[in-house]
Scaffold this motif. Structure first.
Motif, PDB file in Angstrom:
ATOM      1  N   HIS A 141      29.205  -4.452   0.018  1.00 36.20           N
ATOM      2  CA  HIS A 141      29.948  -3.812  -1.064  1.00 36.20           C
ATOM      3  C   HIS A 141      29.072  -3.776  -2.324  1.00 36.20           C
ATOM      4  O   HIS A 141      28.651  -4.806  -2.814  1.00 36.20           O
ATOM      5  CB  HIS A 141      31.225  -4.610  -1.310  1.00 36.20           C
ATOM      6  CG  HIS A 141      31.952  -4.208  -2.543  1.00 36.20           C
ATOM      7  ND1 HIS A 141      32.816  -3.150  -2.569  1.00 36.20           N
ATOM      8  CD2 HIS A 141      31.929  -4.708  -3.788  1.00 36.20           C
ATOM      9  CE1 HIS A 141      33.297  -3.029  -3.785  1.00 36.20           C
ATOM     10  NE2 HIS A 141      32.781  -3.960  -4.546  1.00 36.20           N
ATOM     11  N   GLU A 143      29.868  -1.878  -5.241  1.00 33.07           N
ATOM     12  CA  GLU A 143      30.461  -1.343  -6.461  1.00 33.07           C
ATOM     13  C   GLU A 143      30.812  -2.354  -7.537  1.00 33.07           C
ATOM     14  O   GLU A 143      30.804  -2.037  -8.711  1.00 33.07           O
ATOM     15  CB  GLU A 143      31.706  -0.518  -6.117  1.00 33.07           C
ATOM     16  CG  GLU A 143      31.293   0.823  -5.581  1.00 33.07           C
ATOM     17  CD  GLU A 143      32.470   1.719  -5.382  1.00 33.07           C
ATOM     18  OE1 GLU A 143      33.332   1.764  -6.274  1.00 33.07           O
ATOM     19  OE2 GLU A 143      32.539   2.354  -4.343  1.00 33.07           O
ATOM     20  N   ARG A 217      32.950   6.645 -11.268  1.00 31.61           N
ATOM     21  CA  ARG A 217      34.094   5.754 -11.476  1.00 31.61           C
ATOM     22  C   ARG A 217      35.329   6.559 -11.873  1.00 31.61           C
ATOM     23  O   ARG A 217      36.441   6.299 -11.411  1.00 31.61           O
ATOM     24  CB  ARG A 217      33.742   4.740 -12.573  1.00 31.61           C
ATOM     25  CG  ARG A 217      34.776   3.692 -12.830  1.00 31.61           C
ATOM     26  CD  ARG A 217      34.786   2.569 -11.828  1.00 31.61           C
ATOM     27  NE  ARG A 217      33.508   1.938 -11.666  1.00 31.61           N
ATOM     28  CZ  ARG A 217      32.913   1.715 -10.492  1.00 31.61           C
ATOM     29  NH1 ARG A 217      33.502   2.078  -9.378  1.00 31.61           N
ATOM     30  NH2 ARG A 217      31.746   1.142 -10.424  1.00 31.61           N
ATOM     31  N   LYS A 221      38.799   6.621  -9.972  1.00 28.04           N
ATOM     32  CA  LYS A 221      40.012   6.171 -10.641  1.00 28.04           C
ATOM     33  C   LYS A 221      41.131   7.197 -10.572  1.00 28.04           C
ATOM     34  O   LYS A 221      42.284   6.847 -10.387  1.00 28.04           O
ATOM     35  CB  LYS A 221      39.723   5.894 -12.113  1.00 28.04           C
ATOM     36  CG  LYS A 221      39.083   4.550 -12.379  1.00 28.04           C
ATOM     37  CD  LYS A 221      38.897   4.397 -13.871  1.00 28.04           C
ATOM     38  CE  LYS A 221      38.521   2.982 -14.231  1.00 28.04           C
ATOM     39  NZ  LYS A 221      38.348   2.846 -15.686  1.00 28.04           N
ATOM     40  N   ARG A 230      34.467   8.214  -0.537  1.00 25.03           N
ATOM     41  CA  ARG A 230      33.625   7.461  -1.469  1.00 25.03           C
ATOM     42  C   ARG A 230      32.137   7.601  -1.187  1.00 25.03           C
ATOM     43  O   ARG A 230      31.332   7.630  -2.107  1.00 25.03           O
ATOM     44  CB  ARG A 230      34.019   5.992  -1.434  1.00 25.03           C
ATOM     45  CG  ARG A 230      35.209   5.696  -2.313  1.00 25.03           C
ATOM     46  CD  ARG A 230      35.730   4.319  -2.058  1.00 25.03           C
ATOM     47  NE  ARG A 230      34.752   3.303  -2.414  1.00 25.03           N
ATOM     48  CZ  ARG A 230      34.711   2.086  -1.865  1.00 25.03           C
ATOM     49  NH1 ARG A 230      35.579   1.760  -0.951  1.00 25.03           N
ATOM     50  NH2 ARG A 230      33.824   1.222  -2.241  1.00 25.03           N
TER      51      ARG A 230
ATOM     52  N   ILE B 214      39.665  -1.993 -12.607  1.00 24.41           N
ATOM     53  CA  ILE B 214      38.524  -1.231 -13.089  1.00 24.41           C
ATOM     54  C   ILE B 214      37.867  -0.405 -11.992  1.00 24.41           C
ATOM     55  O   ILE B 214      36.803   0.144 -12.173  1.00 24.41           O
ATOM     56  CB  ILE B 214      37.497  -2.147 -13.777  1.00 24.41           C
ATOM     57  CG1 ILE B 214      37.238  -3.375 -12.941  1.00 24.41           C
ATOM     58  CG2 ILE B 214      37.988  -2.533 -15.152  1.00 24.41           C
ATOM     59  CD1 ILE B 214      36.469  -4.439 -13.676  1.00 24.41           C
ATOM     60  N   GLY B 215      38.523  -0.317 -10.858  1.00 22.85           N
ATOM     61  CA  GLY B 215      38.066   0.619  -9.832  1.00 22.85           C
ATOM     62  C   GLY B 215      36.780   0.247  -9.124  1.00 22.85           C
ATOM     63  O   GLY B 215      35.977   1.111  -8.802  1.00 22.85           O
ATOM     64  N   MET B 216      36.602  -1.020  -8.862  1.00 25.14           N
ATOM     65  CA  MET B 216      35.376  -1.421  -8.170  1.00 25.14           C
ATOM     66  C   MET B 216      35.533  -1.304  -6.667  1.00 25.14           C
ATOM     67  O   MET B 216      34.574  -1.403  -5.926  1.00 25.14           O
ATOM     68  CB  MET B 216      35.013  -2.854  -8.538  1.00 25.14           C
ATOM     69  CG  MET B 216      34.763  -2.984 -10.009  1.00 25.14           C
ATOM     70  SD  MET B 216      34.199  -4.587 -10.471  1.00 25.14           S
ATOM     71  CE  MET B 216      35.733  -5.443 -10.525  1.00 25.14           C
ATOM     72  N   MET B 217      36.782  -1.152  -6.246  1.00 24.34           N
ATOM     73  CA  MET B 217      37.074  -0.857  -4.848  1.00 24.34           C
ATOM     74  C   MET B 217      36.617  -1.925  -3.864  1.00 24.34           C
ATOM     75  O   MET B 217      36.389  -1.637  -2.691  1.00 24.34           O
ATOM     76  CB  MET B 217      36.473   0.501  -4.457  1.00 24.34           C
ATOM     77  CG  MET B 217      37.209   1.644  -5.104  1.00 24.34           C
ATOM     78  SD  MET B 217      38.872   1.722  -4.462  1.00 24.34           S
ATOM     79  CE  MET B 217      39.845   1.724  -5.932  1.00 24.34           C
ATOM     80  N   ALA B 218      36.491  -3.160  -4.330  1.00 25.07           N
ATOM     81  CA  ALA B 218      36.214  -4.243  -3.389  1.00 25.07           C
ATOM     82  C   ALA B 218      37.407  -4.372  -2.455  1.00 25.07           C
ATOM     83  O   ALA B 218      37.254  -4.606  -1.253  1.00 25.07           O
ATOM     84  CB  ALA B 218      35.972  -5.544  -4.144  1.00 25.07           C
TER      85      ALA B 218
END
Ligand code: HEM
Ligand code: SF4
Ligand code: SF4
Lengths: 269, 260
Positions: A141, A143, A217, A221, A230, B214-218
């Motif tokens: 991961h 992000e 982002r 969002k 993605r 915050i949209g880190m998508m973990a």
């Protein structure tokens, strides 16, 4: 990943957190404010990112030599496009910085927890292909680390771009007061070659990273381009990043005098 | 099967040990060695350790088939289900920690139940309607697409992996997390739920709700059930903005509850 060690996200903490409050009070007015903040940070970020790309093409006029650069700069000033733009960008910049910064945890300890978790998730599976799964997910991961760098580059931009904006605003102010022009190739080239290239090089990398990751982002969002998934969005972000970074390096090299203006022949004769 | 593996690996498990009932004994990492077997899962390995090496080791498993959601743990720093994770997919040294963000019961065992209960209480995770529910009448039909979406959201097994992997949830104990937003979205989509956008608004839009994220998508990357958390997330966000511009009345049932 070096699995001989305890993952860093857990190393610092001795015991995971305890109980959570059962009841929870929300304040509708506060919630309403949050939406506006979020819209403000997103919209200013979007506007700034688009502006920075336009800005790249404007500064990029140096590729056609001093003549081309001056022509663009003088046009923008004579028709009073440059002056209000500088003021507007200054406002967007301040609003964005204040609104976006509210997401950054205040305490060092909290930022450390975030960073350590981000690092672990980012390290997981590296060099061990068995862990990678061929689906829409990111494994490892990446992000959470991207977001942390979003904050870091944002902070650097805050400092360096403030300097750049104040410099430019004072030039514009002077020119407006005393007549004459604020932006001129001779002065710009002298400045950049006098050492400001160092500042602009750092600013270039930070802005291009921050803008492309920021746009990615935003897409995530709000679900723009969600159909692409993605991975594709991430790929687009990377292409944009390297494209503008590459262009920026060439433009900066010409400004710094390391490279002759490659498109100068266009305006010859 | 076993013949195919020339030399079985000796797996080294580094396991977090701490018992809140013995607060004087500080947490430490304990190493256990286990010979790898074909198709070995962490579930098998941990049970083998408990049976053969240390009967005091605490961890949770119920269904061992990724349905009950009780075996979430940090595997080399990433949240995953113990029963679903095969040792063959992992390096020789495997570090196991309990999920952060939840109350620790002991060693790898955490109390996700209390967290989820409080989350459901906060979002009113049930169908709310103005009209009395009539058991005898036939339920109104629902279109297939909506039913599918609700089913997708309902597949959440409450394992807590998305919460443990979320940087925001790790620093803000009240953050709803992806599973909380998913729960809200599930009832937002449900036509039987009569809550107005306004009444959702306060739970969703708070900084402990969707705008804390915050949209880190973990969450999206670690969810062992592959829930579409990205879609959920942008859906809830857009709903929150939409409700800003609608002036819907608060739901009567909620007002009643507030008066009482
Ligand atoms: C003043 C210095 C700046 C700081 C401190 C800063 C900081 C940040 C932070 C912390 C975020 C993440 C916000 C979030 O996740 O909600 C963010 C997002 C963003 N930034 Fe900046 N930034 C700065 C300047 C810029 C500039 C110059 C641009 C344009 C190139 C830009 C474009 C964006 C975009 C497009 C986003 C995404 C917005 C969103 O996610 O809602 N930022 N910024
Ligand atoms: S997107 Fe990131 S911040 Fe939001 S819930 Fe998921 S992991 Fe947490
Ligand atoms: S959304 Fe996924 S990761 Fe989160 S609790 Fe539900 S099943 Fe687990």
């Amino acid at each position: 990943m070096n699995t001989n060690t305890t993952p860093t996200s857990l190393r610092a903490k001795s015991v995971p957190r305890g109980d959570r409050p059962a009841s929870f009070v929300v304040d509708p007015a506060a919630a309403r404010r949050q939406v506006w903040y979020e819209l403000a940070s997103g919209a200013t970020g979007l506007a700034l990112a688009l502006f920075m790309w336009g800005h790249m093409f404007l500064v990029g006029s140096i590729l056609t030599g001093e003549k081309g650069f001056n022509w663009v700069a003088h046009m923008l000033e004579e028709y009073f496009i440059a002056q209000p733009t500088v003021a507007a960008v200054l406002v967007l910049f301040i609003v964005h910085a204040v609104m976006a910064a509210r997401k950054v945890p205040g305490q060092l300890k909290e930022r450390k927890v975030m960073r350590d978790l981000g690092r672990d998730l980012n390290a997981y599976g590296k060099g061990f292909p068995g862990m990678a799964r061929g689906d829409e997910r990111f494994q490892p991961h990446v992000e959470s680390m991207l977001w942390i760098w979003q904050v870091r580059t944002g902070m650097i931009i805050l400092v360096l771009a403030s300097f750049h904006l104040i410099l430019l605003a004072s030039n514009v102010f002077e020119a407006t007061m005393q007549g004459g022009l604020a932006i001129d190739a001779t002065r710009t080239l002298a400045r950049v070659q006098g050492g400001l290239w160092m500042l602009y090089a750092v600013l270039l990398v930070c802005v291009e990273f921050h803008a492309s990751v920021g746009l990615y982002r935003l897409a995530i969002k709000w679900g723009f381009g969600a159909r692409l998934g993605r991975h594709t969005l991430h790929r687009i972000e990377q292409v944009l990043l390297w494209l503008f970074l590459g262009l920026g390096v060439v433009v900066l090299a010409v400004l710094a005098g390391w490279l002759p203006a490659p498109l100068e022949f266009l305006l010859k004769g | 099967m076993a013949e195919n593996i020339k030399t079985a690996r000796i797996l080294k498990f580094d396991i977090f040990r701490y018992n809140p009932a013995e607060p004087d004994k500080p947490p430490y990492m304990q190493r256990f060695e286990v010979e790898e077997a074909p198709y070995m899962s962490l579930f098998l390995a941990l049970n083998q350790i408990r049976e053969e090496q240390d009967s005091s080791l605490q961890f949770d498993f119920v269904c061992r088939s990724a349905v009950c959601g009780s075996c979430g743990m940090m595997v080399n720093g990433r949240p995953a289900l113990g029963c679903q994770t095969l040792t063959a997919d992992l390096p020789e040294v495997i570090a196991l920690h309990p999920l952060p963000t939840f109350a620790l019961i002991g060693d790898l065992s955490v109390d996700t139940g209390r967290w989820f209960r409080s989350m459901v209480d906060r979002v009113n995770g049930w169908i709310e309607r103005e009209t009395e529910f009539d058991r005898a009448s036939i339920e109104a039909p629902m279109d297939n697409a909506t039913a599918d979406k609700i089913y997708e959201a309902d597949r959440c097994i409450e394992c807590g992996c998305c919460v443990a992997g979320c940087a925001v949830a790790n620093v803000r104990p009240d953050f709803l997390g992806a599973t909380g937003l998913n729960r809200i979205a599930r009832f937002m989509m449900d036509p039987r739920d009569q809550r107005s956008e306004q009444s959702w608004f306060e739970v969703v839009s708070d900084s402990e709700g969707v705008f804390g994220c915050i949209g880190m998508m973990a969450c999206d990357d670690v969810c062992p059930k592959d829930l579409p958390l990205l879609e959920v997330y942008s859906y809830v966000r857009r709903k929150a903005v939409a409700s800003l511009f609608s002036s819907g009345e608060d739901h009567p049932a909620r007002r009643e509850a507030e008066k009482a």
